[in-house]
Every structure is written in structure tokens, then in C-alpha cells.
Design an enzyme around this catalytic site. Structure first.
Site, PDB file in Angstrom:
ATOM      1  N   ASP A   1       0.853  -1.180   0.000  1.00 28.38           N
ATOM      2  CA  ASP A   1       0.000   0.000   0.000  1.00 28.38           C
ATOM      3  C   ASP A   1       0.896   1.239   0.000  1.00 28.38           C
ATOM      4  O   ASP A   1       1.158   1.830   1.039  1.00 28.38           O
ATOM      5  CB  ASP A   1      -0.897  -0.033   1.240  1.00 28.38           C
TER       6      ASP A   1
ATOM      7  N   TYR B   1       8.693  -5.039  -8.129  1.00 26.14           N
ATOM      8  CA  TYR B   1       7.994  -6.306  -8.329  1.00 26.14           C
ATOM      9  C   TYR B   1       7.655  -6.618  -9.774  1.00 26.14           C
ATOM     10  O   TYR B   1       7.054  -7.644 -10.061  1.00 26.14           O
ATOM     11  CB  TYR B   1       6.713  -6.350  -7.495  1.00 26.14           C
TER      12      TYR B   1
ATOM     13  N   CYS C   1     -12.621  29.762  23.050  1.00 25.66           N
ATOM     14  CA  CYS C   1     -12.535  31.207  23.303  1.00 25.66           C
ATOM     15  C   CYS C   1     -13.903  31.900  23.311  1.00 25.66           C
ATOM     16  O   CYS C   1     -13.993  33.081  23.599  1.00 25.66           O
ATOM     17  CB  CYS C   1     -11.629  31.872  22.266  1.00 25.66           C
TER      18      CYS C   1
ATOM     19  N   CYS D   1     -13.862  28.832  13.926  1.00 25.69           N
ATOM     20  CA  CYS D   1     -13.885  29.797  15.025  1.00 25.69           C
ATOM     21  C   CYS D   1     -13.360  31.122  14.473  1.00 25.69           C
ATOM     22  O   CYS D   1     -12.351  31.150  13.778  1.00 25.69           O
ATOM     23  CB  CYS D   1     -12.976  29.292  16.142  1.00 25.69           C
TER      24      CYS D   1
ATOM     25  N   CYS E   1      -8.037  33.366  20.005  1.00 27.02           N
ATOM     26  CA  CYS E   1      -8.453  32.050  20.491  1.00 27.02           C
ATOM     27  C   CYS E   1      -7.218  31.304  20.994  1.00 27.02           C
ATOM     28  O   CYS E   1      -6.248  31.122  20.240  1.00 27.02           O
ATOM     29  CB  CYS E   1      -9.132  31.269  19.371  1.00 27.02           C
TER      30      CYS E   1
HETATM   31  S1  IVH Z   1       1.350  -5.465 -10.346  1.00 27.41           S
HETATM   32  C1  IVH Z   1      -0.075  -4.731 -14.496  1.00 27.41           C
HETATM   33  N1  IVH Z   1       2.118  -6.097  -7.939  1.00 27.41           N
HETATM   34  O1  IVH Z   1      -1.515  -1.902  -6.770  1.00 27.41           O
HETATM   35  C2  IVH Z   1       0.356  -5.107 -13.132  1.00 27.41           C
HETATM   36  N2  IVH Z   1       0.935  -4.071  -8.250  1.00 27.41           N
HETATM   37  O2  IVH Z   1      -4.391  -1.394  -7.481  1.00 27.41           O
HETATM   38  C3  IVH Z   1       0.003  -4.068 -12.179  1.00 27.41           C
HETATM   39  N3  IVH Z   1       0.615  -2.779  -6.217  1.00 27.41           N
HETATM   40  O3  IVH Z   1      -1.144   0.507  -9.216  1.00 27.41           O
HETATM   41  C4  IVH Z   1       0.819  -3.957 -11.016  1.00 27.41           C
HETATM   42  N4  IVH Z   1       1.630  -4.169  -4.870  1.00 27.41           N
HETATM   43  O4  IVH Z   1       0.750   0.277  -7.610  1.00 27.41           O
HETATM   44  C5  IVH Z   1       1.485  -5.199  -8.716  1.00 27.41           C
HETATM   45  N5  IVH Z   1       2.862  -6.772  -5.854  1.00 27.41           N
HETATM   46  C6  IVH Z   1       2.243  -5.874  -6.622  1.00 27.41           C
HETATM   47  C7  IVH Z   1       1.697  -4.696  -6.101  1.00 27.41           C
HETATM   48  C8  IVH Z   1       1.037  -3.815  -6.956  1.00 27.41           C
HETATM   49  C9  IVH Z   1       0.993  -3.016  -4.960  1.00 27.41           C
HETATM   50  C10 IVH Z   1      -0.169  -1.593  -6.628  1.00 27.41           C
HETATM   51  C11 IVH Z   1       0.231  -0.966  -7.918  1.00 27.41           C
HETATM   52  C12 IVH Z   1      -1.047  -0.773  -8.679  1.00 27.41           C
HETATM   53  C13 IVH Z   1      -2.074  -0.981  -7.658  1.00 27.41           C
HETATM   54  C14 IVH Z   1      -3.322  -1.523  -8.302  1.00 27.41           C
END
Ligand code: IVH
Length: 679
Positions: free
Chosen positions: A132, A240, A425, A438, A444
Site C-alpha cells: 500500500d 515487483y 474562546c 472559530c 483564540c
Molecule cells: S502489479 C499490471 N504487484 O496496486 C500489473 N501491483 O491497485 C500491475 N501494487 O497501481 C501492477 N503491490 O501500484 C502489482 N505486488 C504488486 C503490487 C502492486 C501493490 C499496486 C500498484 C497498482 C495498484 C493496483
């Protein structure tokens, strides 16, 4: 610094020495940041780093962008340039239930003519955590980190090369076999949970708005114009995905990750090859259980068809691939009861209703208050004292009430009303859109308190020793009513406060004195004008160059500054037209606050760009005097030590900063050495 003239032979030796130091530092970075297995002590590492830095300073022509010293260094940018992605960065389809996952799997099986039984291992997925954070593209050229950009709309993002470069777990140089000439990777920048909590704690102490969650904090840190700010934020990166590689044709996602790892890139270890729906669901359940123990936020898992050829044949829809999905987690929610609803008054007078809850554990954190945001939200939820509510912390550390169980309501509790007068205040409360404000302004105490804390905070006037507690005390004892009063404080006033002895009182006075000459943009930011954040303050100061000019400016002129919208312009102009603010400004200037506008070219002189910190007592001059001397030579004085501090000047009885400087390996000068440098 001019480079020493060196002959060919000598130059080769120096070059070799520099390269071997870099190699060694890179190896230790890898051990420390990627493998979490430090190879040497911090002090030994610092010594290597200092040696390299020293050599590079003497021979700037030998500095290369992949040198470990270049992680922090880039000057602040005026704006973030655009970054065009080599291939579009797609998004993911989000699934929430096992049935959704089953249907997805069935569809792929059908499209690729596989058996329709999801327990047959003729189709495998590589499953990873869904980080996230903030999605980025990272580019390596000839194995050297070259560029990075945020996702933006998927086609074009913002270039954040200098900022990403400060993330220590990202290798600036890859090593290993068959590294492609051009390598474009996708990953996620995240903030560590611990770092996020510490950052929020600091922001709250300084009277700033905390970030709602690590993702927002990471985004704020990454999209800074000044990479030095990014460098001080606890960011991490997980790569990734492969977007593009010259001449490298891996067969599976698993191979991609393993190869990246062999080149020194840190790959998340929580990944698994799954051959069945069952295994995917088990992985999901397993990570859900683990998520609160991880030092980064995840909000689900991502499953990708492992075979890259198959991925290609499955293709993509408009925004998401057909070969991958996100299987999201339920947000963290718990049921509890509202014991009271109170109203808080913030720095700019906003009244925020807050539910006081019967304490409840939500994903490992005890929650006893939850924001209700504003009146509209209270109405929509129809929440009342005594109600049973569901509180969520969906990756957010600031909990909120998401649902009210109206059926469980006993009797007829009264509807909550926003107060007509400020609870602190007593001034009239007005309504502005969804917000109640406020009108007490500086009169205040709540607004005053938060605005002084903000004024003193690190990114504003950086007044050492003036945190939340001290401001509370000063206000309680009627010693200050606004920021201008800070400059009237006397030692005898402070010595009468509980917990204040000679040293603490002197340090605070020094801090206040030392803050008088901060850059104009920090002063402007410190005034706490609505909508004027740090970056906007910089834009405004670059345009006007002085407070006097800002005071005279018309709405039109402010609006015409690139990057400043009409709402911001209105707020600035209104601020300077308010008689109370004018009076306070006069007092500030009269009492010795002389903010200096730093034009970008101005930093010349023998100490250009060097950051000094003074600790302890100097014999020959006061600390403010020493700061001025440094500034006259192009350097600047700071209030705290970090890796970015170039010199710590230690006088008699230095404080804790001296120890910190030693730990960080910052060069320490005694007074004699400092005087010599000034000459
Ligand atoms: S793969 C086409 N792998 O999730 C492949 N995305 O909701 C797309 N994200 O915008 C991405 N962890 O920023 C992939 N292990 C992971 C991920 C990941 C987080 C995010 C990524 C994407 C969002 C999609």
C-alpha cells in the site's frame, strides 16, 4: 572546491581508491539495507563514507551519479518535471471474495484452453503482497540507476529521480551477470510503519496535521521538491515487475524476481507460486493474519499468471491486465461505543468533532478517539452519544467511525449540534462549506497555541526547545499570547517555570534568537496562513523577495504566480489585509525577526551550501553571531544534526547534539578550527 592538479599516475591511483571505496560502501549498503545483515559497525561505515566524500570533494571531476555520496545532494527543484512511462503502467482489477477469485481463475482457464478445474496445477500464479504505497517506474541504464517517475495517470507521471535516489534499499548500481543495457522496473515506494508513526508523532508535537496513513506520508515524502526532505523520511522500495528490458527474455514472473534479486535488488520474501485456488486463498488468509506484524502496510495480495508468454497472450483491458488481480483485505474494523462527542479547535480555527470511544483494539492499536470529520458526516452517519459504532483503520492510523448500528440505539439520545460559539474562546463560529470555523483568530487560545507550535516547528522557524509542552506552559502562565511575544521572553520569566533551570532556559532563548534570521519562505510558512504550505511559500517568496512586497501585492499579482491558485492567493491577500496580522507582523519585525530571502544563485562564497550546527558555548562570539558569520560566507546554520549537516562546531559543554554528530560521522570542529575556517 577546486580540484588539485594531479598527474596521470596519481590520478589513476585516486580513481582506483575512489572506486574501491564505492564498491565497499555499496557492498555494505546491500548487506545492511537489502539483506538486513550489517557487515560492519556504523562507525566503520561512516569512516568509509567520510573518506570517499573527502576524496570526491578534492576531485569533483571524479564524482559519478551512482556514487553512494550522491544519494542526497540534488538541489531543490522548482517543480517536478513530467515523466513519460516507457509502457503504460496499468492498474489492477480488485476482487474481494473467494467467489470473485474463482470466477477470475475460471475465465483465464477458459481463455487459455486449460482444464476448468482450479485444483489442477496446469496454471500457476505468482502471488505477492499488495503493497500500500506509491507506484513508481525505476530505470537502470547499463546497470546504473538512471531515473524514476511516479505512476501519475499511467501514461505520464512526475519525475522523482533525485528523491528515489535517497532510498537506501535501492541499489544505485546493479551487479551480476547479463544486466540489460536498459531496464525499466515497476515497484512501490512505501513508508515503514514505525517511521510513519514517529513522523506523525513529530508532526503532532509541532502542531502540524498528521498524515492519515503511511501511503499518504510516502507520497508526500516522494513528491517533495527538495530531495533533502525526502532523504529524512523513512522510505523503502519494493520492485515487483518488469516493464521493459533490452535483450532479456525471462519466462516467468518468478524468474524475473529471482534474477532481479541476483542483481542486488531487494525483493519481498513473502511471495509464493500457487497452483490452485485453494493455495491462493490460503496465502491471502496467511498474509491477513501477518499484516499487523509487518513493518509496511499491505492491503491485500496480488496474483499474477506466472508464465509471461501466457500473460502476453491474455493481454489487457483498457486499464488493467487480464492476467493479474488484486485480492483485497477487509479493512480493519471493530465495534465499540461512543461515550462522548467533543469538538477540537485546530490551528486555523477549524472545529473538528471527535468521538470519544470505549477503548477497543483495532488491528493491534488501541483506539479511544475517532474523527467524525465535520458536521455533514455526522449528519450522514446520524451518530449520537451512546451509539454502537464500527470503527475502521483501513491502513489509516487515524481511525474513523464508518457505521452506526441504529438498531442497537437505546432510548432517544439527543442529536449532536455544532457549537455556535468556540468551545475554547467563545468567539462566534461561522460555517464555510462543510467546515465550521472559530472567528477568534489569534484571540483564540487554541488557535494561538497551535500557531505558535507551528511557527516554531522544524520546517518553519526551527526553534529548538519550543515544543508543545513548553508552548502550553508559556500560554498558561500568560507569558506569550502570540509569536511576537516569544522575542520578549526573559531568562527570569523562564526560570520561574516548572522544570526550567539555567541551561534549559538559556537553550530556549538561544533557539528563539537563532531563529530570527531564517529564510523568508520558512518564515512565511511559519505564519500559518491558510493554504500556504512549504512549497507554495517558496514560490511566493521567489516572486516577491520580501514581506513588504507581499503586503502591498494585489490579488491579481499573487494569482499570476505559477503554481498559486485563486484560493491560495485570496488567503494570502486577506491575511496581509487583516489589521491584527499587520500589527503582529510589525511587532515581529520590530523585535528583530529579519527573514532573509535566499535567491537560488546567492549561495556563493567559500562556504556555499555548507550546513553548520553550533552546540555548547563559544568563547569568542555568541551562537547567533557565529551563524551570521557563516551565512555571510554562503553557508547556513541549522538547529538540528542530521547526515546533511556538514560541520558541527562544538564549544564548551556541548549538548546531546555533539554525541549525535559523532554517531552520524559529521565532521566536528572546535572553536579554534572554526575560526581558522572563517579566515
Ligand atoms: S502489479 C499490471 N504487484 O496496486 C500489473 N501491483 O491497485 C500491475 N501494487 O497501481 C501492477 N503491490 O501500484 C502489482 N505486488 C504488486 C503490487 C502492486 C501493490 C499496486 C500498484 C497498482 C495498484 C493496483
Amino acid at each position: 572546491m577546486p580540484s588539485d592538479a594531479v598527474d596521470g599516475e596519481q590520478s589513476r591511483t585516486i580513481r582506483k581508491k575512489i572506486e574501491s571505496l564505492r564498491e565497499e560502501i555499496r557492498r555494505h549498503d546491500f548487506l545492511y539495507y537489502v539483506q538486513s545483515r550489517p557487515g560492519i559497525s556504523d562507525a566503520q561505515y561512516d569512516a568509509l563514507f567520510r573518506e570517499l566524500k573527502g576524496l570526491e570533494e578534492k576531485h569533483p571531476e571524479l564524482v559519478t551519479p551512482d556514487s553512494p555520496t550522491q544519494r542526497v545532494g540534488g538541489a531543490p527543484a522548482d517543480f517536478l518535471p513530467k515523466f513519460k512511462h516507457r509502457v503504460p503502467l496499468l492498474s489492477l482489477e480488485s476482487l474481494f471474495t473467494r467467489e470473485d477469485v474463482e470466477a477470475f481463475d475460471k475465465r483465464i482457464r477458459k481463455e487459455t484452453n486449460r482444464s476448468d478445474r482450479s485444483d489442477q496445477s496446469d496454471l500457476s500464479y505468482l502471488v505477492e503482497p499488495k503493497f500500500d504505497g506509491l507506484s513508481v517506474e525505476v530505470v537502470y541504464r547499463n546497470g546504473v540507476f538512471h531515473q524514476a517517475g511516479t505512476r501519475g495517470d499511467g501514461e505520464t507521471g512526475e519525475e522523482v529521480t533525485q528523491n528515489v535516489k535517497t532510498i537506501k534499499s535501492l541499489p544505485l548500481k546493479l551487479s551480476g551477470k547479463d544486466i540489460p543495457k536498459e531496464l525499466h522496473l515497476r515497484g512501490e515506494v512505501v513508508m515503514t510503519v514505525k517511521g510513519f508513526e514517529a513522523l506523525n508523532k513529530k508532526l503532532i508535537e509541532e502542531g502540524e496535521e498528521p498524515f492519515a496513513n503511511p501511503r499518504n506520508a510516502a507520497s508526500g515524502a516522494l513528491r517533495q521538491l527538495d530531495p533533502r526532505i525526502t532523504a529524512n523520511r523513512p522510505l523503502d522500495i519494493y520492485l515487483y515487475g518488469l516493464l521493459y528490458a533490452d535483450g532479456w527474455k525471462p519466462k516467468t514472473q518468478k524468474e524475473v524476481l529471482e534474477t532481479l534479486s541476483s542483481w542486488g535488488i531487494r525483493i519481498n520474501l513473502l511471495r509464493k507460486k500457487c497452483g490452485s485456488l485453494e493455495e491462493i486463498c490460503d496465502f491471502h488468509a496467511d498474509l491477513y493474519e501477518k499484516r499487523d506484524r509487518l513493518d509496511y502496510e499491505i492491503d491485500g495480495i496480488v496474483a499474477k499468471v506466472d508464465d509471461l508468454e501466457l500473460q502476453e497472450s491474455l493481454g489487457a483491458r483498457a486499464r488493467s491486465p487480464r492476467w493479474a488481480f488484486a485480492y483485497k483485505f477487509e479493512p480493519r474494523k471493530e465495534i465499540t461505543r461512543v461515550e462522548d462527542i467533543v469538538v477540537q479547535v485546530g490551528r486555523q480555527g477549524t472545529l473538528t468533532p471527535v468521538a470519544i470511544l470505549k477503548p477497543v483494539d483495532v488491528g493491534g492499536v488501541t483506539v479511544s478517539r475517532a474523527t467524525l470529520h465535520n458536521w455533514d458526516i455526522i449528519q450522514k452517519l446520524d451518530v449520537r452519544v451512546g451509539d454502537e459504532v464500527r470503527v475502521a483503520r483501513a491502513g489509516d492510523v487515524i481511525p474513523e467511525v464508518v457505521e452506526v448500528n441504529h438498531k442497537a440505539r437505546k432510548g432517544h439520545p439527543r442529536e449532536f449540534e455544532m457549537p455556535l460559539r468556540c468551545p475554547v474562546c467563545g468567539s462566534k463560529v461561522i460555517r464555510e462549506g462543510a467546515f465550521h470555523l472559530c472567528t477568534g483568530g489569534a484571540a483564540c487560545r487554541a488557535q494561538m497555541k497551535w500557531s505558535i507550535i507551528h511557527y516554531a516547528s522544524r520546517n518553519a522557524m526551527d526553534i529548538e526547545g519550543l515544543g508543545r509542552e513548553t508552548v502550553d506552559l508559556l500560554i498558561e502562565k500568560n507569558l506569550v499570547q502570540n509569536m511576537a511575544d516569544l522575542y520578549m521572553l526573559k531568562k527570569t520569566d523562564l526560570l520561574a517555570l516548572p522544570g526550567f533551570k539555567e541551561k534549559k532556559a538559556q537553550n530556549l532563548l538561544d533557539g528563539i534568537e537563532g531563529g530570527k534570521k531564517r529564510p523568508l519562505s520558512r518564515f512565511l510558512y511559519g505564519l500559518g496562513i491558510r493554504h500556504v504550505g512549504e512549497q507554495i511559500a517558496r514560490l511566493i517568496c521567489d516572486h516577491f523577495g520580501s514581506i513588504e512586497k507581499m503586503e502591498m501585492a494585489s490579488l491579481e499579482e499573487v494569482q499570476n504566480i505559477g503554481g498559486v491558485g485563486p484560493e491560495i492567493a485570496r488567503s494570502l491577500v486577506d491575511y496581509f489585509r487583516d489589521a491584527r496580522n499587520q500589527k503582529r507582523m510589525d511587532l515581529l519585525l520590530k523585535r528583530g525577526v529579519t527573514p532573509q530571502h535566499e535567491t537560488k544563485q546567492k549561495s556563493t562564497g567559500p562556504l556555499a551550501g555548507k550546513a553548520f550546527l553550533f552546540t555548547g558555548e563559544l568563547e569568542s562570539m555568541s551562537r547567533p553571531e557565529a551563524s551570521r558569520k557563516v551565512e555571510a560566507l554562503g553557508g547556513h546554520a541549522t538547529g538540528s544534526v542530521s547526515k546533511n549537516t556538514d560541520y558541527v562546531v562544538a564549544g564548551a559543554n556541548p549538548g546531546s547534539k555533539y554525541d549525535k554528530a559523532r554517531k552520524l560521522g559529521v565532521k566536528i570542529l572546535d572553536e579554534k578550527e572554526f575560526l581558522k575556517m572563517l579566515q
